[in-house]
Design a protein around this motif. Structure first.
Motif, PDB file in Angstrom:
ATOM      1  N   ALA A  67       5.318   3.150   6.211  1.00 37.98           N
ATOM      2  CA  ALA A  67       6.102   2.988   6.967  1.00 37.98           C
ATOM      3  C   ALA A  67       6.057   1.686   7.821  1.00 37.98           C
ATOM      4  O   ALA A  67       7.039   1.284   8.172  1.00 37.98           O
ATOM      5  N   ASP A  68       5.153   1.000   7.833  1.00 38.24           N
ATOM      6  CA  ASP A  68       4.867  -0.557   8.464  1.00 38.24           C
ATOM      7  C   ASP A  68       5.139  -1.320   7.391  1.00 38.24           C
ATOM      8  O   ASP A  68       4.870  -2.867   7.615  1.00 38.24           O
ATOM      9  N   GLY A  69       5.397  -1.253   6.229  1.00 39.32           N
ATOM     10  CA  GLY A  69       5.288  -2.164   5.114  1.00 39.32           C
ATOM     11  C   GLY A  69       6.659  -2.008   4.235  1.00 39.32           C
ATOM     12  O   GLY A  69       7.563  -1.894   4.908  1.00 39.32           O
ATOM     13  N   ASP A  70       6.632  -2.090   3.037  1.00 43.39           N
ATOM     14  CA  ASP A  70       7.689  -2.135   2.017  1.00 43.39           C
ATOM     15  C   ASP A  70       8.018  -0.654   1.895  1.00 43.39           C
ATOM     16  O   ASP A  70       7.265  -0.336   1.119  1.00 43.39           O
ATOM     17  N   PRO A  71       9.128  -0.094   2.373  1.00 46.02           N
ATOM     18  CA  PRO A  71       9.319   1.161   2.166  1.00 46.02           C
ATOM     19  C   PRO A  71       9.789   1.581   0.579  1.00 46.02           C
ATOM     20  O   PRO A  71       9.590   2.535   0.140  1.00 46.02           O
ATOM     21  N   GLU A  72      10.128   0.287  -0.071  1.00 46.86           N
ATOM     22  CA  GLU A  72      10.334   0.483  -1.565  1.00 46.86           C
ATOM     23  C   GLU A  72       9.194   0.193  -2.472  1.00 46.86           C
ATOM     24  O   GLU A  72       9.374   0.076  -3.665  1.00 46.86           O
ATOM     25  N   GLY A  73       8.172   0.000  -1.540  1.00 46.11           N
ATOM     26  CA  GLY A  73       7.019  -0.597  -2.634  1.00 46.11           C
ATOM     27  C   GLY A  73       6.262   0.451  -3.332  1.00 46.11           C
ATOM     28  O   GLY A  73       5.557   0.001  -4.355  1.00 46.11           O
ATOM     29  N   ALA A  74       6.490   1.645  -3.499  1.00 41.54           N
ATOM     30  CA  ALA A  74       5.841   2.889  -4.191  1.00 41.54           C
ATOM     31  C   ALA A  74       6.912   3.951  -4.026  1.00 41.54           C
ATOM     32  O   ALA A  74       7.579   4.316  -3.242  1.00 41.54           O
ATOM     33  N   CYS A  75       6.736   4.856  -5.253  1.00 42.41           N
ATOM     34  CA  CYS A  75       7.539   6.088  -5.203  1.00 42.41           C
ATOM     35  C   CYS A  75       6.968   7.048  -6.198  1.00 42.41           C
ATOM     36  O   CYS A  75       5.959   6.440  -6.835  1.00 42.41           O
ATOM     37  N   VAL A  76       7.287   8.165  -6.210  1.00 38.27           N
ATOM     38  CA  VAL A  76       6.773   9.328  -7.236  1.00 38.27           C
ATOM     39  C   VAL A  76       7.643   9.108  -8.508  1.00 38.27           C
ATOM     40  O   VAL A  76       8.834   9.066  -8.600  1.00 38.27           O
ATOM     41  N   ALA A  77       6.898   8.694  -9.479  1.00 36.85           N
ATOM     42  CA  ALA A  77       7.567   8.678 -10.773  1.00 36.85           C
ATOM     43  C   ALA A  77       7.427   9.677 -11.758  1.00 36.85           C
ATOM     44  O   ALA A  77       8.125   9.761 -12.720  1.00 36.85           O
ATOM     45  N   MET A  78       6.591  10.633 -11.534  1.00 33.95           N
ATOM     46  CA  MET A  78       6.345  11.690 -12.620  1.00 33.95           C
ATOM     47  C   MET A  78       5.827  13.175 -11.802  1.00 33.95           C
ATOM     48  O   MET A  78       4.928  12.858 -10.810  1.00 33.95           O
ATOM     49  N   ASP A  79       6.538  13.905 -11.980  1.00 35.47           N
ATOM     50  CA  ASP A  79       6.203  15.430 -11.350  1.00 35.47           C
ATOM     51  C   ASP A  79       5.491  16.168 -12.447  1.00 35.47           C
ATOM     52  O   ASP A  79       6.382  16.761 -13.615  1.00 35.47           O
ATOM     53  N   ASN A  80       4.366  15.986 -12.706  1.00 32.54           N
ATOM     54  CA  ASN A  80       3.671  16.439 -14.257  1.00 32.54           C
ATOM     55  C   ASN A  80       3.245  18.082 -13.973  1.00 32.54           C
ATOM     56  O   ASN A  80       3.411  18.627 -14.956  1.00 32.54           O
ATOM     57  N   CYS A  81       2.953  18.506 -12.883  1.00 36.24           N
ATOM     58  CA  CYS A  81       2.516  19.791 -12.397  1.00 36.24           C
ATOM     59  C   CYS A  81       2.440  20.055 -10.978  1.00 36.24           C
ATOM     60  O   CYS A  81       2.337  19.016 -10.176  1.00 36.24           O
ATOM     61  N   PRO A  82       2.003  21.066 -10.452  1.00 36.28           N
ATOM     62  CA  PRO A  82       1.922  21.322  -9.096  1.00 36.28           C
ATOM     63  C   PRO A  82       0.624  20.581  -8.326  1.00 36.28           C
ATOM     64  O   PRO A  82       0.560  20.365  -7.334  1.00 36.28           O
ATOM     65  N   HIS A  83      -0.478  20.445  -9.439  1.00 37.60           N
ATOM     66  CA  HIS A  83      -1.569  19.803  -8.871  1.00 37.60           C
ATOM     67  C   HIS A  83      -1.739  18.159  -9.296  1.00 37.60           C
ATOM     68  O   HIS A  83      -2.829  17.831  -9.424  1.00 37.60           O
ATOM     69  N   GLN A  84      -0.781  17.682 -10.057  1.00 31.60           N
ATOM     70  CA  GLN A  84      -0.633  16.282 -10.292  1.00 31.60           C
ATOM     71  C   GLN A  84       0.635  15.390 -10.348  1.00 31.60           C
ATOM     72  O   GLN A  84       1.739  15.952 -10.956  1.00 31.60           O
ATOM     73  N   SER A  85       0.796  14.469  -9.561  1.00 30.28           N
ATOM     74  CA  SER A  85       1.988  13.696  -9.396  1.00 30.28           C
ATOM     75  C   SER A  85       1.442  12.190  -9.800  1.00 30.28           C
ATOM     76  O   SER A  85       0.389  11.912  -9.633  1.00 30.28           O
ATOM     77  N   ILE A  86       2.269  11.508 -10.205  1.00 27.69           N
ATOM     78  CA  ILE A  86       1.958   9.895 -10.360  1.00 27.69           C
ATOM     79  C   ILE A  86       2.910   9.019  -9.551  1.00 27.69           C
ATOM     80  O   ILE A  86       4.283   9.067  -9.490  1.00 27.69           O
ATOM     81  N   ALA A  87       2.234   8.212  -8.642  1.00 29.23           N
ATOM     82  CA  ALA A  87       2.911   7.210  -7.732  1.00 29.23           C
ATOM     83  C   ALA A  87       2.821   5.936  -8.472  1.00 29.23           C
ATOM     84  O   ALA A  87       1.965   5.506  -9.334  1.00 29.23           O
ATOM     85  N   VAL A  88       4.010   5.379  -8.441  1.00 31.45           N
ATOM     86  CA  VAL A  88       4.240   3.811  -9.061  1.00 31.45           C
ATOM     87  C   VAL A  88       4.517   2.925  -8.189  1.00 31.45           C
ATOM     88  O   VAL A  88       5.398   3.279  -7.480  1.00 31.45           O
ATOM     89  N   GLY A  89       4.065   1.772  -7.973  1.00 29.48           N
ATOM     90  CA  GLY A  89       4.377   0.686  -7.255  1.00 29.48           C
ATOM     91  C   GLY A  89       3.730  -0.456  -7.383  1.00 29.48           C
ATOM     92  O   GLY A  89       2.818  -0.771  -8.373  1.00 29.48           O
TER      93      GLY A  89
END
Length: 229
Positions: A67-89
Motif C-alpha cells: 500500500a505504501d510502495g509500488d502497487p504493481e510490484g507483485a501479483c498473484v500469478a498462479m492459483d494452484n489450489c485452495p491452499h497454495q497460490s504463487i506471488a510474483v514480483g
C-alpha cells in the motif's frame, strides 16, 4: 490413450504434443532450444513465492503489504489450489509480501525461479516462444485438451490454439478452475506425468470430497512404471 489432457504452466506444451496439436519429432530441436532458453538462469530479476493461502486472500495481503510502495510490484500469478497460490514480483515487493504472509501464520517458500512467469512482465522473455509458435504447424487437437489460462477446453481452430497457448505465458495460471472444469465434464481419474506429485496434491486439495482418483506417475522413490502399476 487419455480421454483428455491438460498441463500446468510449461506442462501445457507437453499437453499440446500429446493432443497432436504439433509434431514434436518434426520440431524437436526447436522445442528443446525453446525450453533451454526459457529455463536459463541469466538476468534473474524477479522472485516467486509459494504461499499456503487461497488466491483471493493472498491478493488482499499483497495489496496491503504494498500500500505504501509500488502497487504493481507483485501479483498473484498462479492459483494452484485452495491452499497454495504463487506471488510474483520484484525482490523488494516479494520480501514485503512474504513478511506479511508469515505474520498471518501462512507457510511460505521461495521458488528457484527468477522470471515473472504468468504475468505481463514475462513479455520481455517471450522471444523464444514466439519463434517456436511461429515456426511450428498447428493442427486441430486429436483429443480434448484444456487450457490452464481459461480453465476451459481449447478451441478447435489451429490459429486460435496458437494464440491462446502463446498468451498462456503472460496470463495467470487458473489450475483450480481447470480441475473444476475437468471434473464438471466427467473426468474422475487424474494421472500426473512429470512434476513429482505436486499436481496430484493440488487436485486432491481442489476436489476434496468429490469423487476422484489422483495418481502421480513420477516419484523420486521408485521407477515411473512401477509407480504406475
Amino acid at each position: 490413450r487419455p480421454d483428455a489432457v491438460a498441463g500446468h504452466s510449461g506442462g501445457e506444451l507437453a499437453a499440446l504434443v500429446v493432443a497432436e496439436v504439433f509434431n514434436p519429432e518434426e520440431n524437436l530441436s526447436l522445442l528443446s532450444g525453446t525450453m533451454d532458453a526459457l529455463m536459463t538462469r541469466e538476468a534473474i530479476d524477479h522472485a516467486l513465492l509459494a504461499v499456503g493461502a487461497p488466491r483471493d486472500e493472498l491478493a488482499g495481503v499483497i495489496a496491503a503489504a504494498l500500500a505504501d510502495g509500488d502497487p504493481e510490484g507483485a501479483c498473484v500469478a498462479m492459483d494452484n489450489c485452495p491452499h497454495q497460490s504463487i506471488a510474483v514480483g520484484d525482490a523488494a515487493s516479494i520480501a514485503a509480501v512474504e513478511s506479511a504472509a508469515m505474520d498471518k501464520g501462512w507457510l511460505c517458500e521461495r521458488l528457484e525461479l527468477g522470471r515473472p512467469y504468468h504475468t505481463e512482465r514475462f513479455e520481455q522473455y517471450m522471444a523464444p516462444l514466439r519463434m517456436l509458435f511461429e515456426n511450428v504447424e498447428f493442427k486441430a487437437p486429436q483429443l480434448p485438451i484444456y487450457s490452464c489460462t481459461t480453465g476451459e477446453r481449447f478451441p478447435q481452430e489451429p490459429e486460435a490454439i496458437r494464440e491462446l497457448a502463446l498468451r498462456h505465458w503472460c496470463a495467470p495460471v487458473e489450475f483450480t478452475k481447470l480441475i473444476d472444469t475437468l471434473h464438471r465434464d466427467g473426468v474422475r481419474v487424474f494421472l500426473e506425468i512429470g512434476p513429482r506429485n505436486n499436481l496430484t496434491s493440488f487436485v486432491d486439495d481442489i476436489l476434496r470430497d468429490r469423487p476422484h482418483l489422483a495418481i502421480p506417475s513420477n516419484r523420486s522413490q521408485r521407477p515411473a512404471v512401477t509407480q504406475l502399476q
